[in-house]
Design a protein around this motif. Structure first.
Motif, PDB file in Angstrom:
ATOM      1  N   PRO A  37      75.949  53.192 -26.431  1.00 34.19           N
ATOM      2  CA  PRO A  37      74.722  53.653 -27.071  1.00 34.19           C
ATOM      3  C   PRO A  37      74.677  55.176 -27.231  1.00 34.19           C
ATOM      4  O   PRO A  37      74.043  55.880 -26.464  1.00 34.19           O
ATOM      5  N   MET A  42      69.314  61.913 -22.692  1.00 28.56           N
ATOM      6  CA  MET A  42      68.976  61.350 -21.382  1.00 28.56           C
ATOM      7  C   MET A  42      67.637  61.923 -20.922  1.00 28.56           C
ATOM      8  O   MET A  42      67.509  63.141 -20.771  1.00 28.56           O
ATOM      9  N   ASN A  51      68.181  56.441 -21.828  1.00 25.49           N
ATOM     10  CA  ASN A  51      69.001  56.989 -22.904  1.00 25.49           C
ATOM     11  C   ASN A  51      68.240  56.714 -24.209  1.00 25.49           C
ATOM     12  O   ASN A  51      68.302  55.628 -24.760  1.00 25.49           O
ATOM     13  N   HIS A 110      76.409  60.906 -17.842  1.00 28.41           N
ATOM     14  CA  HIS A 110      75.534  59.866 -18.397  1.00 28.41           C
ATOM     15  C   HIS A 110      74.430  59.599 -17.390  1.00 28.41           C
ATOM     16  O   HIS A 110      74.677  59.574 -16.178  1.00 28.41           O
ATOM     17  N   GLY A 111      73.240  59.350 -17.888  1.00 28.96           N
ATOM     18  CA  GLY A 111      72.131  59.077 -16.981  1.00 28.96           C
ATOM     19  C   GLY A 111      71.931  60.259 -16.056  1.00 28.96           C
ATOM     20  O   GLY A 111      72.161  61.417 -16.430  1.00 28.96           O
ATOM     21  N   CYS A 114      75.991  59.837 -13.357  1.00 35.22           N
ATOM     22  CA  CYS A 114      77.189  59.054 -13.677  1.00 35.22           C
ATOM     23  C   CYS A 114      78.110  59.861 -14.600  1.00 35.22           C
ATOM     24  O   CYS A 114      77.659  60.421 -15.598  1.00 35.22           O
ATOM     25  N   THR A 172      81.857  55.684 -15.042  1.00 37.80           N
ATOM     26  CA  THR A 172      81.970  54.575 -15.996  1.00 37.80           C
ATOM     27  C   THR A 172      83.103  54.875 -16.975  1.00 37.80           C
ATOM     28  O   THR A 172      83.100  55.928 -17.615  1.00 37.80           O
ATOM     29  N   TYR A 272      77.214  43.371 -21.203  1.00 39.01           N
ATOM     30  CA  TYR A 272      76.203  43.829 -22.159  1.00 39.01           C
ATOM     31  C   TYR A 272      75.742  42.642 -22.972  1.00 39.01           C
ATOM     32  O   TYR A 272      76.557  41.808 -23.411  1.00 39.01           O
ATOM     33  N   PHE A 299      73.337  42.841 -18.583  1.00 44.81           N
ATOM     34  CA  PHE A 299      72.854  44.190 -18.913  1.00 44.81           C
ATOM     35  C   PHE A 299      72.293  44.148 -20.341  1.00 44.81           C
ATOM     36  O   PHE A 299      73.010  44.364 -21.321  1.00 44.81           O
ATOM     37  N   CYS A 347      77.240  51.007 -15.661  1.00 43.79           N
ATOM     38  CA  CYS A 347      75.994  50.947 -16.429  1.00 43.79           C
ATOM     39  C   CYS A 347      74.858  50.320 -15.636  1.00 43.79           C
ATOM     40  O   CYS A 347      73.717  50.742 -15.744  1.00 43.79           O
ATOM     41  N   CYS A 350      73.681  52.962 -13.372  1.00 41.54           N
ATOM     42  CA  CYS A 350      73.115  54.078 -14.141  1.00 41.54           C
ATOM     43  C   CYS A 350      71.765  53.695 -14.723  1.00 41.54           C
ATOM     44  O   CYS A 350      70.810  54.441 -14.669  1.00 41.54           O
ATOM     45  N   ALA A 352      70.431  53.679 -17.615  1.00 38.57           N
ATOM     46  CA  ALA A 352      69.748  54.467 -18.647  1.00 38.57           C
ATOM     47  C   ALA A 352      69.560  53.694 -19.954  1.00 38.57           C
ATOM     48  O   ALA A 352      68.628  53.949 -20.694  1.00 38.57           O
ATOM     49  N   CYS A 353      70.449  52.763 -20.239  1.00 45.24           N
ATOM     50  CA  CYS A 353      70.412  52.092 -21.550  1.00 45.24           C
ATOM     51  C   CYS A 353      69.650  50.774 -21.527  1.00 45.24           C
ATOM     52  O   CYS A 353      69.455  50.169 -22.573  1.00 45.24           O
TER      53      CYS A 353
HETATM   54  S1  SF4 Z   1      73.972  52.756 -18.955  1.00 46.96           S
HETATM   55 FE1  SF4 Z   1      76.204  53.000 -19.283  1.00 46.96          FE
HETATM   56  S2  SF4 Z   1      76.448  53.641 -21.451  1.00 46.96           S
HETATM   57 FE2  SF4 Z   1      74.259  53.897 -20.863  1.00 46.96          FE
HETATM   58  S3  SF4 Z   1      74.133  56.063 -20.243  1.00 46.96           S
HETATM   59 FE3  SF4 Z   1      74.508  54.864 -18.372  1.00 46.96          FE
HETATM   60  S4  SF4 Z   1      76.750  54.840 -18.098  1.00 46.96           S
HETATM   61 FE4  SF4 Z   1      76.321  55.509 -20.189  1.00 46.96          FE
END
Ligand code: SF4
Length: 360
Positions: A37, A42, A51, A110-111, A114, A172, A272, A299, A347, A350, A352-353
């Motif tokens: 994504p 963030m 995210n 990320h996030g 991460c 990740t 996912y 997820f 993920c 994390c 975030a998505c």
């Molecule tokens: S959930 Fe996964 S793809 Fe989304 S920001 Fe976190 S590590 Fe990245």
């Protein structure tokens, strides 16, 4: 004096932001393309991380905006203050390797905590009709934002800096699918091992189910968690949106998930599931139940129509629909004693998505 926030639960705000995006005048809008994504920023607020789409066409219609207020940033809805927001800053991303490659071309934060990257930024399906329509993996390569293949030693170096300077706690790694039978797993294993040796950080890797299941065994001592992504349980939808994935029999996914749960344990395997590409709620709920019963964390993410992808003109599903799905799937997780908190890296940790963790 701090203004009163409009009452809104964090999980509801997160769903709204994931589905509607936010206008961020004057701020860095985040990475433009890549796997997963992309085209988002963030956002840290209310003890969670999201995210949030900031570049897609529908963002201009979002009621949400981020505005400066007394040296801080706040999220407003139609001009009404909701809550304060922070944006994670990564010091390691300003460094370069000895050869002069910016760390930011090798991996990104990320996030909240991460370190993430696409180890092989090309995909065997990219220049074929089999390409996944939601993906932009080779666009970030073409734009010069990243390099084609990240070496294990490069990622070990970046991970060590990210841990030291930015307190990154997990990693990740995803990959474009290679034309070799291992589908990129061998390189993921090498990279995972190098990162673990250099930092001890838990590592998550994502790949397509290989025909030969023993290839997954190669990851046993190199990584902690894996993602094998079904994207949709509706095979008709998959045929249209991700043709390469429908060529793999669903049975193959089940075998790969089972093998992975045997190796890495309950809740250490994830998939996912994209909502908003033509499937029914029923397909997501039934599929998620199956995953949870196998020990796999679903997820669930709303479609992210990334500019430059073949789905760039689409709209994500409505926040109401996503709320309903998250509530139902959270109940399934509860019923089976599964929680994102048990997951060691990637993920799911994390989060975030996806807002599923926020509904648990
Ligand atoms: S959930 Fe996964 S793809 Fe989304 S920001 Fe976190 S590590 Fe990245």
């Amino acid at each position: 004096m701090e203004k009163e926030a409009v009452g809104m639960e964090t999980k509801d705000l997160k769903v709204e932001l994931l589905c509607l995006g936010a206008r961020v005048p004057g701020l860095d809008k985040g990475r433009k393309a890549g796997a997963g994504p992309a085209a988002g920023g963030m956002f840290l607020f209310g003890g969670t991380v999201a995210n949030v789409p900031t570049q897609s066409w529908f963002v201009s219609q979002s009621p949400y905006s981020v505005d400066a207020e007394d040296g801080k940033y706040v999220i407003n809805r139609n001009g009404e203050r909701i809550t304060e927001v922070r944006f994670p800053q990564a010091k390691f991303q300003d460094l370069k390797t000895k050869e002069g490659i910016p760390y930011s071309k090798i991996a990104l934060l990320h996030g909240a905590d991460c370190l993430a990257t696409t180890t092989i930024q090309t995909c065997t399906y990219w220049n074929t009709p089999e390409r996944c329509k939601f993906c932009t993996i080779e666009l970030s390569l073409r734009s010069g934002a990243t390099i084609a293949k990240k070496k294990p030693e490069q990622l070990a170096e970046v991970a060590a800096a990210a841990k030291k300077l930015d307190h990154v706690t997990h990693v990740t790694l995803t990959t474009g699918t290679t034309s070799t039978p291992d589908k990129g797993i061998n390189h993921l294993a090498e990279v995972g091992r190098a990162i673990k040796e250099a930092t001890g950080l838990p590592v998550h890797v994502q790949f397509e189910p290989p025909k030969e299941l023993s290839m997954i065994d190669r990851l046993y001592d190199a990584v902690d968690t894996v993602g094998i992504h079904v994207e949709s349980f509706d095979r008709e939808v998959l045929k249209e949106i991700a043709p390469c994935k429908v060529d793999i029999p669903f049975e193959q996914y089940i075998k790969a998930w089972k093998r992975s749960v045997d190796i890495f344990g309950d809740t250490q395997v994830s998939s996912y599931v994209i909502a908003g590409i033509g499937e029914s709620d029923e397909s997501i709920l039934k599929g998620s139940k199956l995953l949870v019963e196998l020990g796999v964390y679903p997820f669930i993410v709303p479609l992210r129509p990334i500019p430059g992808s073949m789905l760039e003109k689409e709209r994500p599903p409505s926040p109401d629909r996503m709320r309903h799905i998250y509530e139902e799937v959270a109940a399934i997780l509860h019923g089976n004693g599964m929680s994102w908190r048990k997951n060691k890296a990637g993920c799911v940790r994390c989060r975030a998505c996806s807002a599923l963790a926020d509904f648990e």
